[in-house]
Structure formats: structure tokens, C-alpha cells
Design a protein around this motif. Structure first.
Motif, PDB file in Angstrom:
ATOM      1  N   GLY A  49     -29.621 107.242  39.496  1.00  0.00           N
ATOM      2  CA  GLY A  49     -30.218 107.218  38.166  1.00  0.00           C
ATOM      3  C   GLY A  49     -29.244 107.745  37.130  1.00  0.00           C
ATOM      4  N   GLY A  52     -26.528 105.218  36.586  1.00  0.00           N
ATOM      5  CA  GLY A  52     -27.001 104.135  35.716  1.00  0.00           C
ATOM      6  C   GLY A  52     -26.966 104.532  34.253  1.00  0.00           C
ATOM      7  N   ARG A  86     -24.287  98.836  34.871  1.00  0.00           N
ATOM      8  CA  ARG A  86     -25.592  99.396  35.227  1.00  0.00           C
ATOM      9  C   ARG A  86     -26.176  98.742  36.486  1.00  0.00           C
ATOM     10  N   ILE A  90     -27.617 100.341  40.177  1.00  0.00           N
ATOM     11  CA  ILE A  90     -29.015 100.122  40.585  1.00  0.00           C
ATOM     12  C   ILE A  90     -29.061  99.464  41.957  1.00  0.00           C
ATOM     13  N   GLY A 102     -34.768 102.032  44.831  1.00  0.00           N
ATOM     14  CA  GLY A 102     -34.142 101.021  43.989  1.00  0.00           C
ATOM     15  C   GLY A 102     -34.934 100.767  42.726  1.00  0.00           C
ATOM     16  N   VAL A 105     -34.569 103.833  40.418  1.00  0.00           N
ATOM     17  CA  VAL A 105     -33.279 103.834  39.714  1.00  0.00           C
ATOM     18  C   VAL A 105     -33.294 102.787  38.605  1.00  0.00           C
ATOM     19  N   GLY A 106     -33.880 101.606  38.902  1.00  0.00           N
ATOM     20  CA  GLY A 106     -33.982 100.549  37.894  1.00  0.00           C
ATOM     21  C   GLY A 106     -34.802 100.980  36.691  1.00  0.00           C
ATOM     22  N   ALA A 109     -32.610 103.734  34.711  1.00  0.00           N
ATOM     23  CA  ALA A 109     -31.494 103.130  33.983  1.00  0.00           C
ATOM     24  C   ALA A 109     -31.983 102.122  32.947  1.00  0.00           C
ATOM     25  N   SER A 128     -33.322  95.253  35.006  1.00  0.00           N
ATOM     26  CA  SER A 128     -32.908  96.425  35.788  1.00  0.00           C
ATOM     27  C   SER A 128     -33.953  96.784  36.832  1.00  0.00           C
ATOM     28  N   GLY A 132     -33.525  96.463  40.939  1.00  0.00           N
ATOM     29  CA  GLY A 132     -33.681  97.636  41.810  1.00  0.00           C
ATOM     30  C   GLY A 132     -34.628  97.379  42.965  1.00  0.00           C
TER      31      GLY A 132
END
Length: 584
Positions: A49, A52, A86, A90, A102, A105-106, A109, A128, A132
Motif C-alpha cells: 500500500g 502504491g 502503481r 498492486i 491485492g 492494496v488496490g 493506492a 487499481s 488488485g
């Protein structure tokens, strides 16, 4: 478009440097290598994260077809967009952590990208999150392959970047996609490749270190076994110390018993004299506590000699039946040489040497068991079985280090149970089963899928007392003789049940059977042939008769489809006292 490439390469370089630093962290390596719980997944979520967010801040601002390179982007104009790495972060977060990580994190970010603004903020945020979750799903099902080959990460990263370009194209940002599409797809793929390549190289280096460590331990164990079989004495310990000095990075090796130094080879032999009194207080502490102690300075070693050149040491207890009977000491002239690899190698060797000492003691305890026959049986089994197991584990070190380490533990357990059984006339049936399972795990590592084992054991019989070494030799005979001609499809069935107050144990195989001439003699006397002497079966039969007299039965039946050996012993009465008086 072409002017964007060198700028994107710079941004990829920032993340690659971060990946290199990350791969040096022990906590990160453990997360990647082992099963992940909530704590480990949160760790990956946080790390990627942050990566990202950094990718957003270090992006390249794009206005129409004009490119503006800024060191740090904290806000994007309403008519501007950014090209960044980015998606790469991800994707890798999803690959390593799974769908939830995932997706998380998506979201982190993507939300941060949305806050920066610009006319593509919403589309980039959506792409994003989708990237992820998708990368996490792929990572969950192909993680084993992804963490051994960077090309999976490259493919997924590029596909997710293509997906982002499709979303931007569909949102009406065609001119932007024409400008940044190809560079972002290619360089996010390149970044993912370099990122995973660094991680994989670090993990493989650790695996190679473990493989080398295990291989070294087995080589030392093989070379020292003949000497430790003689027990802790001056001659055997000196030879063991010489072997270890040759095969480790230590500058000096010492072995002691509870009272004195039996051998010291290498640096500082002038005042660490063997045989003689302990030269360091560190040894006395290990003997007293029974635990491993490490010294990283001359002061910690506590040597009485003021000019002692030894600067670091690891001192390990040698144990026999749970008690500390001596120490193994590795000395170094520089504290830097005492690294994790040397310490772990020393720990493994101390455990192996403790087993070898138990082997030596067991060989000298024949009077407790009517053990002339048991010794003959063990003399047949141990060297053959031990060196086959060592060769198997040594080969596995090159291809599956974790399995090699697991089999090494099974080998240790096998000999421990072997020796524990040799000190008792009767043992719980469960202990004999554990002994059999340890033996089979090592044999099946040599010949995977050659045969199957079925256990049909009544639960209530696990605490029933039986003579040691009556089940494992039967299973070994089935493996070595009955199923030797089979390439696969072999089967061994081990059963134990009660009937009319008696314990009935049987071992049945689907091998080639036994000829009637040979069958008649088996169990009655040693039968000499090219396949063996029949000592194991004769030994079992004789011991059963010695313990239970006529109340025990030992039967061997051979059929066209295999052989069945059955042992019947009484369960009623307290035989332990009678048996002990029989051998006293």
C-alpha cells in the motif's frame, strides 16, 4: 511517447531499490516462504500500500501530449493525468498476499490516486481495485510457480496495465492512452520482472544455504558416526574435532564430557589443552543449564588466558536420555565468522551427535535384554538403513530442502525410538507404531508411489504392552523382499485387533510370496540365502517364546497374491514383572 520511457525507467528504479531493501528483511522473507496468517497479510498490505502511494507521488504528469517531470507530485491539475508504476505494486501485493490483500492494496493506492485529482482519477482508482483483486486470485492459485519464476508476475502486471488502458480508452481518454499506453505496459512489466527477480534470488540463496547446511551436516554425521559409536573418549573426540574443523568455518573445535576437555583442535591449542580442565566458564554454564550459549566477544568466552585469540564461540550441549553429558564447541577468531549459517549447522550437528551417543550406549547395554539376537538384528538394519537414508536426504538437499530437513528429523526420531526400545523389554504398542511410521517415511522418500500402507488398528490397543522390534522388521521384510520386484502397485496392510483376550498383529503384502521350502524354515532358524539370513524373523520368534512361552504364536502364510505374518500374544495378566525377572 518515446520521451516518457527514460522517465518511467527512473520511477521503476525507485521501486526496484525498495524491493532490494525489502528482500533483505528477515520478516519479509518469512512471510513469502511460509503460510500466511492475518498478521502476515496485514504486513504485505501495509508494505505494498505504501509502495502504491509512493508510485503516485513519483509519477510523471501528462497534459495532452506534453510530459512534465516533477520530483514529487502532491496534486494533479484538472486537465492532467499521470504515468506511474502503481499497477506493478498492486499486482505484486496481490500475487504475494492473495485476493483480499491485492484488493486492499488496490483500494489504498487507488483511493490515494483519486485524491491527487486529474481527469483520470476515478478511472485509475477503479482499475487499481480490479487489478488488485484479479492479481490476488491468480496469486492464490499459482503462488508456488509465481514465486519461482518472475515471468508470471510480468505477464499479470502487463495484463493489468492493459486493462487499465482499456478502462481509460472506454472512458474517452483515447489520446492519453496513445501517449502513455505502450511505455506504461512495458515498463510496469519490466519493473515487476526486476522486483520478483530480486525477491526470488534472495529466497533461492537462502534455500541454497539451507541445502548446503543440511548436506554438510549429513556428511559430518556420516564421517563421525564410526567414532561416536565408541562413546565420549579422547581418541574418538579428537577425530571428531578434526573432521569438524575440516568441514566447517570454525577456527577451533572442542569436545568435552562433564568433567574435562577431551579434545581441542585448531587455534589456541597452547592453553586449551586436552585432556585437561575447562579453559572457559562458558562451558560450565552450558553443562549446568543444558542449553545453547553463544559468545560474540572475548569477554563473553571467559577464557582464563589473557592472550587467547578466540573472539567468538557457540557451545552446544551433548545430551543422552535428556541429560547433558558433554559439550560441542565451535570457536572463531572473529565474531563476524559466527553467523546464522554456522550456528544452525552447529545446532543440527549437536542433535545428530546426541543421537550417535545414544547409539553407542545402546550397543553396550546388551545384558538388559537377552540382547545377543537384538544386536545381530540391529547390526543388519542400522548401517544399511542409515546410509540409504543419508543418501536419500543428501539427494533431496538439491531439490527440496524442506523435505530433506523433515526427513532428517524422522531419521533422528527413528533411531531415538530404536534405542529407547532397546532399553525396555515391553513398550506401548503406540511406540512401536511410531517407529514403523518413521521407518516408512524414510523408505517412501526413496521410492515414492511404489507401494501403499494401510493401518487398521483398534484405538484401545495403543497402550497395550508388546516386545520392541517385532513389527518394524516385518514391515521392512515386506518392503525389501516381498515388494522388491514391483515397480508400483505394492500394498502393505498392518492390522491389530483383539480376539478372545489376545492381541493379534498382522502384516500382509501383495508381493511374490515365499517358496514352500523356504517358508517351512522361516522363524525356526536363520535361513541363509542371497536375499538375507532370516535373522529378523527368527529373532522375533525366539523373543516371543522367551517372554510368553507357549502362549504366543508366530505364523507365516504365503499365498499366490502375497505373504501374511501374524503374531498373537496374550493381553491378560501382568507379564512385566515376570519378564524382567526372566532376564535378570
Amino acid at each position: 511517447m518515446i520521451h516518457l520511457v527514460p522517465l518511467m525507467i527512473e520511477r521503476v528504479g525507485v521501486i526496484v531499490i525498495a524491493a532490494f531493501i525489502l528482500a533483505q528483511m528477515k520478516s519479509f522473507r518469512q512471510v513469502v516462504q511460509h503460510e500466511q496468517g492475518i498478521k502476515e497479510k496485514l504486513f504485505i498490505l501495509f508494505i505494498f500500500g505504501v509502495f502504491g502511494i509512493i508510485s503516485n507521488y513519483t509519477g510523471i504528469e501528462v497534459h495532452q501530449r506534453e510530459i512534465t517531470a516533477r520530483t514529487w507530485i502532491d496534486e494533479i491539475g484538472t486537465e492532467n493525468a499521470i504515468a506511474n508504476t502503481r499497477i506493478m505494486n498492486i499486482v505484486i501485493g496481490g500475487i504475494l498476499g492473495g485476493p483480499l490483500v491485492g484488493g486492499g492494496v488496490g483500494i489504498i493506492a487507488g483511493f490515494h490516486r483519486y485524491l491527487l485529482g486529474g481527469y483520470t482519477a476515478f478511472s485509475c482508482a477503479i482499475s487499481s481495485v480490479i487489478a488488485g483483486f484479479f492479481a490476488g486470485i491468480v496469486g492464490k492459485y499459482f503462488k508456488g510457480r509465481i514465486t519461482t519464476s518472475p515471468w508470471f508476475a510480468v505477464t499479470i502486471s502487463m495484463l493489468m496495465e492493459v486493462l487499465q488502458m482499456i478502462i481509460l480508452w472506454g472512458s474517452g481518454f483515447r489520446r492519453l492512452v496513445e501517449t502513455i499506453g505502450v511505455p506504461m505496459i512495458l515498463l510496469n512489466g519490466l519493473g515487476a520482472f526486476l522486483f520478483m527477480l530480486i525477491i526470488i534470488s534472495i529466497l533461492r540463496e537462502e534455500e541454497r544455504t539451507k541445502a548446503f547446511q543440511t548436506h554438510q551436516a549429513m556428511k559430518i554425521a556420516e564421517e563421525t558416526l564410526p567414532h561416536f559409536r565408541k562413546g565420549l573418549n579422547k581418541q574418538s573426540c579428537k577425530r571428531v574435532a578434526e573432521i569438524m574443523l575440516k568441514r566447517t568455518e570454525a577456527d577451533a573445535i572442542a569436545v568435552t564430557n562433564e568433567k574435562e576437555v577431551l579434545a581441542h583442535v585448531g587455534v589456541a591449542e597452547d592453553h586449551h589443552i586436552a585432556p585437561g580442565d575447562f579453559a572457559t566458564e562458558l562451558t560450565k554454564k552450558v553443562l549446568k543449564r543444558g542449553e545453547i550459549l553463544t559468545a560474540h566477544s572475548k569477554r563473553d568466552i571467559l577464557c582464563f588466558h589473557p592472550d587467547c585469540p578466540l573472539q567468538a564461540a557457540v557451545v552446544l550441549p551433548l545430551k543422552l536420555h535428556g541429560g547433558t553429558v558433554g559439550t560441542l564447541k565451535l570457536y572463531f577468531v572473529s565474531a563476524n565468522k559466527l553467523n546464522k549459517v554456522e550456528r544452525e549447522l552447529a545446532e543440527g550437528l549437536a542433535n545428530l551427535f546426541s543421537v550417535q551417543l545414544e547409539l553407542a550406549q545402546a550397543e553396550n547395554q546388551g545384558k538388559l535384554l537377552k540382547d545377543a539376537e537384538i544386536k545381530a538384528l540391529q547390526a543388519q538394519v542400522h548401517p544399511h538403513f542409515l546410509f540409504n537414508a543419508i543418501n536419500t536426504i543428501s539427494a533431496l538437499c538439491r531439490v527440496d530442502v524442506e523435505k530433506a530437513r523433515a526427513l532428517l528429523l524422522e531419521l533422528s526420531r527413528y533411531f531415538r525410538r530404536n534405542l529407547q526400545g532397546a532399553r525396555h523389554i515391553l513398550i506401548p504398542f503406540e511406540k512401536e507404531l511410531q517407529h514403523v511410521r518413521a521407518y516408512l517415511s524414510l523408505e517412501q522418500a526413496r521410492f515414492p508411489d511404489k507401494y501403499k500402507i494401510k493401518f487398521n488398528i483398534e484405538e484401545t490397543l495403543k497402550e497395550a504392552l508388546i516386545p520392541p522390534f517385532i513389527l518394524q522388521p516385518l514391515v521392512e521384510n515386506a518392503v525389501r523382499h516381498a515388494l522388491s520386484a514391483r515397480k508400483n502397485g505394492g500394498e502393505i496392510i498392518i492390522e491389530a485387533y483383539t480376539e478372545q483376550g489376545k492381541l493379534i498383529i498382522s502384516v500382509q503384502d501383495n508381493g511374490h510370496g515365499i517358496s514352500s521350502e523356504r517358508l517351512y524354515m522361516l522363524g525356526k532358524e536363520p535361513v541363509h540365502s542371497s536375499e538375507g539370513t532370516g535373522t529378523a524373523l527368527y529373532n522375533i520368534s525366539e523373543r516371543l517364546q522367551g517372554i510368553y512361552n507357549e502362549e504366543a504364536l508366530f505364523q507365516i502364510k504365503s499365498m499366490e497374491n502375497g505373504t501374511k505374518v501374524t503374531i498373537t500374544v496374550p493381553l491378560k495378566g501382568d507379564y512385566k514383572k515376570d519378564v524382567e525377572s526372566f532376564y535378570c
